[in-house]
Design a protein around this motif. Structure first.
Motif, PDB file in Angstrom:
ATOM      1  N   ILE A 174      65.089  22.651  40.469  1.00 36.51           N
ATOM      2  CA  ILE A 174      65.754  22.923  41.742  1.00 36.51           C
ATOM      3  C   ILE A 174      66.942  21.987  41.927  1.00 36.51           C
ATOM      4  O   ILE A 174      68.056  22.420  42.267  1.00 36.51           O
ATOM      5  N   ASN A 175      66.723  20.700  41.725  1.00 33.44           N
ATOM      6  CA  ASN A 175      67.799  19.727  41.920  1.00 33.44           C
ATOM      7  C   ASN A 175      68.991  20.044  41.021  1.00 33.44           C
ATOM      8  O   ASN A 175      70.139  20.090  41.469  1.00 33.44           O
ATOM      9  N   ALA A 176      68.699  20.283  39.756  1.00 32.41           N
ATOM     10  CA  ALA A 176      69.774  20.552  38.802  1.00 32.41           C
ATOM     11  C   ALA A 176      70.316  21.965  38.943  1.00 32.41           C
ATOM     12  O   ALA A 176      71.531  22.177  38.943  1.00 32.41           O
ATOM     13  N   GLY A 177      69.412  22.950  39.063  1.00 30.45           N
ATOM     14  CA  GLY A 177      69.839  24.340  39.086  1.00 30.45           C
ATOM     15  C   GLY A 177      70.645  24.683  40.322  1.00 30.45           C
ATOM     16  O   GLY A 177      71.729  25.266  40.225  1.00 30.45           O
ATOM     17  N   VAL A 178      70.130  24.329  41.497  1.00 31.77           N
ATOM     18  CA  VAL A 178      70.889  24.580  42.721  1.00 31.77           C
ATOM     19  C   VAL A 178      72.141  23.713  42.735  1.00 31.77           C
ATOM     20  O   VAL A 178      73.208  24.143  43.175  1.00 31.77           O
ATOM     21  N   GLY A 179      72.024  22.486  42.209  1.00 27.90           N
ATOM     22  CA  GLY A 179      73.211  21.639  42.093  1.00 27.90           C
ATOM     23  C   GLY A 179      74.284  22.283  41.249  1.00 27.90           C
ATOM     24  O   GLY A 179      75.475  22.275  41.587  1.00 27.90           O
ATOM     25  N   ASN A 180      73.868  22.892  40.127  1.00 22.91           N
ATOM     26  CA  ASN A 180      74.814  23.592  39.261  1.00 22.91           C
ATOM     27  C   ASN A 180      75.521  24.733  39.976  1.00 22.91           C
ATOM     28  O   ASN A 180      76.610  25.162  39.564  1.00 22.91           O
ATOM     29  N   LEU A 181      74.930  25.254  41.052  1.00 21.64           N
ATOM     30  CA  LEU A 181      75.570  26.335  41.797  1.00 21.64           C
ATOM     31  C   LEU A 181      76.911  25.914  42.399  1.00 21.64           C
ATOM     32  O   LEU A 181      77.695  26.770  42.803  1.00 21.64           O
ATOM     33  N   GLY A 182      77.138  24.611  42.446  1.00 18.86           N
ATOM     34  CA  GLY A 182      78.448  24.149  42.910  1.00 18.86           C
ATOM     35  C   GLY A 182      79.578  24.710  42.063  1.00 18.86           C
ATOM     36  O   GLY A 182      80.678  24.965  42.563  1.00 18.86           O
ATOM     37  N   VAL A 183      79.317  24.916  40.763  1.00 15.06           N
ATOM     38  CA  VAL A 183      80.327  25.506  39.879  1.00 15.06           C
ATOM     39  C   VAL A 183      80.651  26.914  40.335  1.00 15.06           C
ATOM     40  O   VAL A 183      81.820  27.315  40.431  1.00 15.06           O
ATOM     41  N   SER A 184      79.612  27.692  40.630  1.00 15.64           N
ATOM     42  CA  SER A 184      79.815  29.051  41.109  1.00 15.64           C
ATOM     43  C   SER A 184      80.490  29.060  42.477  1.00 15.64           C
ATOM     44  O   SER A 184      81.354  29.899  42.759  1.00 15.64           O
ATOM     45  N   LEU A 185      80.095  28.123  43.324  1.00 14.49           N
ATOM     46  CA  LEU A 185      80.629  28.068  44.686  1.00 14.49           C
ATOM     47  C   LEU A 185      82.131  27.821  44.688  1.00 14.49           C
ATOM     48  O   LEU A 185      82.875  28.440  45.468  1.00 14.49           O
ATOM     49  N   ILE A 186      82.614  26.927  43.824  1.00 12.48           N
ATOM     50  CA  ILE A 186      84.053  26.658  43.801  1.00 12.48           C
ATOM     51  C   ILE A 186      84.810  27.854  43.233  1.00 12.48           C
ATOM     52  O   ILE A 186      85.911  28.195  43.688  1.00 12.48           O
ATOM     53  N   TYR A 187      84.223  28.537  42.249  1.00  9.31           N
ATOM     54  CA  TYR A 187      84.871  29.740  41.714  1.00  9.31           C
ATOM     55  C   TYR A 187      84.917  30.851  42.760  1.00  9.31           C
ATOM     56  O   TYR A 187      85.848  31.660  42.787  1.00  9.31           O
ATOM     57  N   LEU A 188      83.916  30.911  43.622  1.00  7.07           N
ATOM     58  CA  LEU A 188      83.854  31.942  44.646  1.00  7.07           C
ATOM     59  C   LEU A 188      84.824  31.666  45.790  1.00  7.07           C
ATOM     60  O   LEU A 188      85.486  32.580  46.302  1.00  7.07           O
ATOM     61  N   THR A 189      84.936  30.401  46.193  1.00 15.27           N
ATOM     62  CA  THR A 189      85.762  30.058  47.356  1.00 15.27           C
ATOM     63  C   THR A 189      87.218  29.791  47.016  1.00 15.27           C
ATOM     64  O   THR A 189      88.089  29.981  47.872  1.00 15.27           O
ATOM     65  N   ALA A 190      87.505  29.364  45.788  1.00 11.02           N
ATOM     66  CA  ALA A 190      88.878  28.996  45.436  1.00 11.02           C
ATOM     67  C   ALA A 190      89.891  30.120  45.649  1.00 11.02           C
ATOM     68  O   ALA A 190      90.964  29.881  46.218  1.00 11.02           O
ATOM     69  N   PRO A 191      89.598  31.359  45.210  1.00 12.28           N
ATOM     70  CA  PRO A 191      90.590  32.416  45.443  1.00 12.28           C
ATOM     71  C   PRO A 191      90.916  32.619  46.920  1.00 12.28           C
ATOM     72  O   PRO A 191      92.062  32.939  47.276  1.00 12.28           O
TER      73      PRO A 191
END
Length: 447
Positions: A174-191
């Protein structure tokens, strides 16, 4: 409950500090009465802080491909180098951050490392508003962003101590996996942030080749706000758990154990691929499929890889075999890598992208399952924590190496195929290591 509490040296209504001083997560009564609530609070805040760290660590990957479209003039090699720098600094920083919880405490180390994120995102936001900013300046600022990637090792080294062995796989997942979602989050919000006119707050944008305004600095400045909020959450809900003090000799002993290095190799194939592909995917698509509008789909791969990571840890717990989950995932990764290369060579974006999503899927399972293996290989909890942090540090070099390998292949061969040949060979070697040392019946390390 009173009797059980007394067995742990606790009174009828112990304070939070008293509970922390008598921390015994393997004691079922203690865990159910006191440990679970405190652990889950620390896990929740730690996980969100890690999400934020991954956002900052990989935000440059969402900006790099836009630089030359708004008036900057950097070569392909320079662009790929800038994309690789956060990985280099983050990985190297992890070698040191692993020890921060033991030296400062989990709460204090998380507070300091999160506060440091404000410096590079504000500095880079300033630099992106001026097309005369030199390449050397960007090298310094983008490298500074890499400190965000170092936070992972400190976070993982800390959170593992809160949970009993039977729950470590899921908690770390959970700590690592949900933490890794930060990569997806920046790709989603950046555009969205790139096109959002927030000039009243963050300054004017730059005009791209199509005549549209692009606000590169928004991607940096915006994340200063949740960073400040996160600092408050850390102060309120995290704890400095007393950790065992070990001698330098005990700490250094992990480096003489072959399993430390073998797990580094395995985890690099998982997490190194995840973070390396995340950093380079946008640039790779821009080079191979320039006619494809990719910005709003870029989040999918990191999202899939991060989302299944807790599932990888949970599945490894249920199967009582992190090595088996890791091995099966590696075979799928090998097949997906071959198909991805076929998609590039056939210039078939659908085939390329679909297989790349499978690649991300396999990295999530490998990451969750391989971290579950470590506590079973290293019975000493302190050594297990150190090895977890150290393997995370080594694997993070994937964020540097994969973009650099892609850049090298393009500059030397004008093709990315040689880079994939290297990565495929690495996957094959990892399959052999995982099977021989950990999964075969007579390995002696079935985990």
């Amino acid at each position: 409950m009173t009797t059980n509490a007394a067995l742990n040296g606790l009174g009828e209504n112990p304070s939070r500090q008293e509970i922390l001083r008598h921390w015994e997560p393997e004691n079922t009564a203690f865990w159910e009465s006191y440990g679970k609530k405190i652990s889950n609070q620390n896990l929740a805040v730690s996980t969100w802080a890690l999400v934020l760290s991954f956002v900052v660590w990989t935000l440059w990957a969402t900006i790099a491909a836009k630089l030359n479209t708004v008036g900057f003039h950097f070569s392909d090699e320079q662009i790929f180098t800038l994309a690789a720098l956060p990985g280099l600094v983050g990985a190297t920083g992890r070698l040191f951050y692993t020890y921060l919880p033991g030296l400062l405490g989990g709460k204090t180390s998380t507070l300091i490392t999160t506060a440091l994120l404000l410096l590079p995102i504000i500095g880079l936001g300033n630099a992106l508003q001026d097309t005369s900013t030199s390449y050397d300046t960007f090298v310094l600022l983008v490298a500074f962003i890499g400190i965000a990637g170092a936070n992972f090792s400190a976070s993982m080294a800390n959170i593992g101590f809160f949970f009993p062995k039977a729950n470590k796989g899921l908690a770390l997942g959970i700590n690592a996996g949900v933490g890794n979602l930060g990569v997806s989050l920046i790709y989603l919000t950046a555009p969205l942030l790139l096109g959002w006119n927030l000039s009243s707050f963050f300054g004017d944008g730059l005009v791209n080749a199509s005549g549209d305004m692009v606000y590169l600095q928004n991607v940096c400045y915006f994340w200063a706000i949740p960073t400040v909020i996160t600092l408050a959450l850390i102060a309120l809900f995290m704890d400095n758990l007393p950790l065992p003090k070990q001698s330098p000799k005990s700490i250094l002993s992990i480096f003489g154990n072959k399993h430390t290095w073998l797990m580094c190799w395995i985890y690099t194939c998982g997490f190194g691929s995840f973070i390396g592909f995340s950093a380079a995917l946008g640039l790779l698509v821009a080079k191979e499929f320039p006619d494809v509008s990719f910005s709003m789909a870029a989040f999918l791969g990191p999202f899939i890889g991060a989302s299944v990571r807790p599932l990888g840890g949970w599945l490894a717990d249920k199967m009582n075999s992190g090595s088996r989950v890791t091995l099966l995932s590696l075979f799928v990764m090998l097949g997906a890598s071959l198909v991805t290369l076929m998609g590039i060579q056939a210039h078939n974006f659908v085939l390329f992208f679909a297989s790349f999503l499978v690649l991300f899927l396999t990295t999530g399972f490998i990451n969750g399952a391989s971290f579950r293996m470590i506590p079973y290989i290293f019975n000493n909890p302190f050594h297990s924590s150190l090895v977890t942090g150290f393997t995370a540090a080594i694997a993070a070099y994937g964020a540097f190496l994969i973009p650099k390998i892609f850049g090298w292949a393009y500059s030397t061969y004008q093709s990315v195929a040689p880079a994939f040949y290297i990565l495929i060979a690495f996957t094959v070697s990892t399959i052999i290591i995982t099977w021989y040392f950990y999964d075969r019946k007579n390995s002696g390390q079935n985990c």
